[in-house]
Design a protein around this motif. Structure first.
Motif, PDB file in Angstrom:
ATOM      1  N   ALA A 132       0.833  -1.209   0.000  1.00  0.00           N
ATOM      2  CA  ALA A 132       0.000   0.000   0.000  1.00  0.00           C
ATOM      3  C   ALA A 132       0.864   1.253   0.000  1.00  0.00           C
ATOM      4  N   ALA A 133       1.933   1.242   0.814  1.00  0.00           N
ATOM      5  CA  ALA A 133       2.839   2.398   0.850  1.00  0.00           C
ATOM      6  C   ALA A 133       3.509   2.596  -0.504  1.00  0.00           C
ATOM      7  N   TRP A 134       3.910   1.490  -1.133  1.00  0.00           N
ATOM      8  CA  TRP A 134       4.551   1.559  -2.454  1.00  0.00           C
ATOM      9  C   TRP A 134       3.575   2.096  -3.502  1.00  0.00           C
ATOM     10  N   ALA A 135       2.334   1.613  -3.449  1.00  0.00           N
ATOM     11  CA  ALA A 135       1.339   2.032  -4.442  1.00  0.00           C
ATOM     12  C   ALA A 135       1.080   3.536  -4.360  1.00  0.00           C
ATOM     13  N   ILE A 136       1.025   4.060  -3.139  1.00  0.00           N
ATOM     14  CA  ILE A 136       0.820   5.505  -2.983  1.00  0.00           C
ATOM     15  C   ILE A 136       2.014   6.278  -3.524  1.00  0.00           C
ATOM     16  N   ALA A 137       3.219   5.813  -3.175  1.00  0.00           N
ATOM     17  CA  ALA A 137       4.428   6.506  -3.616  1.00  0.00           C
ATOM     18  C   ALA A 137       4.585   6.470  -5.132  1.00  0.00           C
ATOM     19  N   ASN A 138       4.062   5.408  -5.779  1.00  0.00           N
ATOM     20  CA  ASN A 138       4.201   5.266  -7.225  1.00  0.00           C
ATOM     21  C   ASN A 138       2.961   5.689  -8.001  1.00  0.00           C
ATOM     22  N   ALA A 139       1.979   6.215  -7.308  1.00  0.00           N
ATOM     23  CA  ALA A 139       0.750   6.645  -7.979  1.00  0.00           C
ATOM     24  C   ALA A 139       0.988   7.663  -9.090  1.00  0.00           C
ATOM     25  N   PRO A 140       1.949   8.602  -8.930  1.00  0.00           N
ATOM     26  CA  PRO A 140       2.185   9.554 -10.027  1.00  0.00           C
ATOM     27  C   PRO A 140       2.545   8.900 -11.349  1.00  0.00           C
ATOM     28  N   ASN A 141       3.130   7.716 -11.314  1.00  0.00           N
ATOM     29  CA  ASN A 141       3.466   7.013 -12.555  1.00  0.00           C
ATOM     30  C   ASN A 141       2.221   6.603 -13.335  1.00  0.00           C
ATOM     31  N   LEU A 142       1.080   6.558 -12.637  1.00  0.00           N
ATOM     32  CA  LEU A 142      -0.180   6.194 -13.279  1.00  0.00           C
ATOM     33  C   LEU A 142      -1.099   7.401 -13.417  1.00  0.00           C
ATOM     34  N   GLY A 143      -0.532   8.581 -13.248  1.00  0.00           N
ATOM     35  CA  GLY A 143      -1.298   9.800 -13.450  1.00  0.00           C
ATOM     36  C   GLY A 143      -2.092  10.261 -12.250  1.00  0.00           C
ATOM     37  N   ILE A 144      -1.791   9.707 -11.083  1.00  0.00           N
ATOM     38  CA  ILE A 144      -2.490  10.092  -9.857  1.00  0.00           C
ATOM     39  C   ILE A 144      -1.554  10.955  -9.019  1.00  0.00           C
ATOM     40  N   GLU A 145      -1.930  12.178  -8.798  1.00  0.00           N
ATOM     41  CA  GLU A 145      -1.084  13.070  -8.020  1.00  0.00           C
ATOM     42  C   GLU A 145      -1.373  12.914  -6.523  1.00  0.00           C
ATOM     43  N   VAL A 146      -0.321  12.623  -5.793  1.00  0.00           N
ATOM     44  CA  VAL A 146      -0.436  12.447  -4.345  1.00  0.00           C
ATOM     45  C   VAL A 146       0.248  13.633  -3.679  1.00  0.00           C
ATOM     46  N   PRO A 147      -0.478  14.390  -2.862  1.00  0.00           N
ATOM     47  CA  PRO A 147       0.100  15.626  -2.309  1.00  0.00           C
ATOM     48  C   PRO A 147       1.291  15.404  -1.392  1.00  0.00           C
ATOM     49  N   LYS A 148       1.265  14.332  -0.589  1.00  0.00           N
ATOM     50  CA  LYS A 148       2.353  14.078   0.332  1.00  0.00           C
ATOM     51  C   LYS A 148       2.708  12.596   0.327  1.00  0.00           C
ATOM     52  N   SER A 149       3.920  12.303   0.757  1.00  0.00           N
ATOM     53  CA  SER A 149       4.317  10.908   0.906  1.00  0.00           C
ATOM     54  C   SER A 149       3.515  10.280   2.040  1.00  0.00           C
ATOM     55  N   PRO A 150       3.247   8.974   1.945  1.00  0.00           N
ATOM     56  CA  PRO A 150       2.452   8.334   2.996  1.00  0.00           C
ATOM     57  C   PRO A 150       3.184   8.320   4.331  1.00  0.00           C
ATOM     58  N   LYS A 151       2.427   8.481   5.407  1.00  0.00           N
ATOM     59  CA  LYS A 151       3.000   8.400   6.741  1.00  0.00           C
ATOM     60  C   LYS A 151       2.793   6.990   7.259  1.00  0.00           C
ATOM     61  N   VAL A 152       3.889   6.324   7.591  1.00  0.00           N
ATOM     62  CA  VAL A 152       3.844   4.931   8.024  1.00  0.00           C
ATOM     63  C   VAL A 152       3.776   4.876   9.537  1.00  0.00           C
ATOM     64  N   ASN A 153       2.827   4.096  10.051  1.00  0.00           N
ATOM     65  CA  ASN A 153       2.674   3.902  11.489  1.00  0.00           C
ATOM     66  C   ASN A 153       2.887   2.413  11.778  1.00  0.00           C
ATOM     67  N   LEU A 154       4.122   2.036  12.129  1.00  0.00           N
ATOM     68  CA  LEU A 154       4.440   0.630  12.336  1.00  0.00           C
ATOM     69  C   LEU A 154       3.641   0.034  13.489  1.00  0.00           C
ATOM     70  N   LYS A 155       3.345   0.848  14.495  1.00  0.00           N
ATOM     71  CA  LYS A 155       2.561   0.359  15.624  1.00  0.00           C
ATOM     72  C   LYS A 155       1.169  -0.074  15.167  1.00  0.00           C
ATOM     73  N   SER A 156       0.576   0.687  14.262  1.00  0.00           N
ATOM     74  CA  SER A 156      -0.744   0.327  13.730  1.00  0.00           C
ATOM     75  C   SER A 156      -0.665  -0.901  12.828  1.00  0.00           C
ATOM     76  N   ILE A 157       0.414  -0.994  12.054  1.00  0.00           N
ATOM     77  CA  ILE A 157       0.618  -2.169  11.203  1.00  0.00           C
ATOM     78  C   ILE A 157       0.735  -3.418  12.069  1.00  0.00           C
ATOM     79  N   LYS A 158       1.504  -3.305  13.147  1.00  0.00           N
ATOM     80  CA  LYS A 158       1.664  -4.425  14.073  1.00  0.00           C
ATOM     81  C   LYS A 158       0.332  -4.778  14.729  1.00  0.00           C
ATOM     82  N   LYS A 159      -0.441  -3.786  15.093  1.00  0.00           N
ATOM     83  CA  LYS A 159      -1.737  -4.029  15.730  1.00  0.00           C
ATOM     84  C   LYS A 159      -2.657  -4.812  14.793  1.00  0.00           C
TER      85      LYS A 159
END
Length: 463
Positions: free
Chosen positions: A63-90
């Motif tokens: 999911a983080a990769w897809a957001i970061a690479n969205a511009p390659n598919l014409g989708i403009e993402v205003p900011k890089s994704p913020k990763v919360n490892l604690k939430s991922i672990k949860k």
């Protein structure tokens, strides 16, 4: 007298992994009185530290990769994704706990099954000790799994394993991974995509030593394209904590001493079976030089009435092979007694992105067989669906026995490869001529539609 406090069962199962749990329920269904012994969490590696938690992390990293690479598919993402490892672990913990609860309920609902917590060890070939309890049976099934193998040279360093890395709640800033195979590479890409700087050190000349070098080189290209540093041919590895927040690994490459420092160290240098915990010598069990319990095609050990299933027998280190061991055992006990290890076609996947699916022989293994071979390889970049998805890395290849026309092996390294490999595997189990697949009409646009085209490219190769 020890016999005065012996608890007798129709069967004892040591380990509640992907072979042990279904076997316990199958035996209970036949009215056997069953003891199942577990020293840790229910479910074994797959549920607790393997498939379920790591693939949850793979999904988050994707999911983080897809957001970061969205511009390659014409989708403009205003900011890089913020990763919360604690939430991922949860999220991971929730999935793991759901699986554990399901296993616990299924075992608890069977009055024939007695769950016993603790580490089992043999007293003799019919008795096991678990804490202060002594269990006896003339049918003992060992499903004790495996653990991380830690090489010499890391006695004075804090390190992570595939188990402890899943407990982190803060991203490693600079992660060093020792071991360039499945576990190491999956975690390398996961943590790089989540935001860590990652370096992989591999002692061999190329990654994933059991794969062909061509495949290894393509895997390396994928990882390096994502700015994962890969160093192969790293020998004499040693680790040391310089400070509480720093670890240094020294090694030799091309005869020169080198060092690399990071904040965290993951050791992923393979797995070792837990057979030693059983004190197998007291039962007279044959253990090979790698620590695996020797079995025949029916999963029988050298001691009558003792069987070994799953990772500890060395016949496969995957959930699907462990479950197949259960299926073989169940058939040998209650079925037609036709299923054996000889029927199994080895298949597995490397869950980096894109994934690698493998069925049967590699090209190197096929060449060693002495058979007359046909071989074809095509790049994923020739597939419309891969182009449309913007994921054209990888390849598809197949090996065929020229005389029988049966598929000996196949690899799909590319988008959907872990799923698509099943098409080849089905044909292999069905002993179909490759021409059946070659003449099939596959859905467009899919990656699978390359299979008929690939098979049309088959050409003889020299052994």
């Amino acid at each position: 007298m020890i016999e005065d406090r012996v608890e007798t069962f129709d069967a004892i199962i040591v380990g509640s992994g992907q072979a042990g749990n279904p076997l316990a329920l199958a035996l209970a269904k036949e009215k056997w009185k069953v003891a199942i012994v577990e020293k840790a969490a229910l479910g074994g590696t797959c549920v607790n530290t393997g498939c379920t938690p790591t693939k949850a992390y793979v999904a988050s990293a994707r999911a983080a990769w897809a957001i970061a690479n969205a511009p390659n598919l014409g989708i403009e993402v205003p900011k890089s994704p913020k990763v919360n490892l604690k939430s991922i672990k949860k999220r991971k913990d929730k999935l793991v706990n759901q699986s554990r609860l399901g296993i616990r309920k299924s075992l608890a609902d069977s009055p024939q099954v007695t769950m016993i917590r603790g580490t089992a060890s043999f007293i003799d070939k019919t008795r096991l000790k678990v804490g202060s309890r002594v269990l006896k049976s003339y049918k003992i099934f060992l499903n004790v799994g495996a653990r991380a193998r830690i090489p010499e040279g890391f006695e004075d360093v804090d390190y992570l394993t595939n188990t402890s890395i899943l407990q982190l709640e803060k991203l490693p800033e600079r992660l060093i991974i020792i071991g360039g195979s499945y576990i190491g590479l999956e975690f390398a890409q996961i943590f790089k995509r989540l935001g860590s700087k990652v370096t992989v050190l591999e002692m061999g000349d190329y990654l994933i030593s059991k794969e062909d070098q061509h495949t290894s080189e393509q895997v390396r290209e994928v990882l390096e394209k994502e700015s994962i540093k890969v160093i192969c041919g790293a020998h004499c590895l040693k680790g040391k904590n310089k400070k509480s927040d720093s670890v240094t690994v020294s090694f030799q490459k091309d005869g020169k001493d080198q060092k690399i420092s990071g904040t965290h160290l993951l050791i992923a240098t393979g797995r070792m079976p837990n057979s030693d915990l059983l004190k197998p010598e007291k039962a007279g069990l044959d253990i090979n030089k790698r620590g695996f319990i020797d079995v025949n095609s029916k999963l029988e050990t050298n001691i009558e009435g003792i069987f070994a299933l799953g990772d500890c027998n060395g016949k496969g280190a995957f959930t699907h092979t462990a479950y197949n061991d259960y299926e073989i055992m169940e058939d040998q006990l209650f079925g037609e007694k036709k299923r054996t290890l000889d029927d199994r076609i080895i298949n597995y996947a490397l869950y980096i992105d894109p994934p690698l699916g493998r069925a049967g022989m590699t090209l190197s293994q096929a060449k060693e067989s002495g058979k007359n071979l046909l071989f074809a390889r095509m790049p994923m970049s020739e597939i419309s669906r891969a182009k449309e998805k913007g994921e054209t890395q990888g390849k598809m290849e197949v090996i065929v026995d020229a005389e029988t026309e049966q598929i000996l092996g196949a690899a799909v390294f590319g988008t959907g490869g872990d799923e698509i490999i099943g098409t080849f595997l089905t044909a292999m189990y069905g002993k179909l001529s490759y021409k059946t697949l070659m003449k099939s009409v596959q859905t467009h646009p899919t990656v699978t539609e390359l299979i008929p085209t690939l098979l049309q490219q088959l050409k003889p190769i020299k052994n």
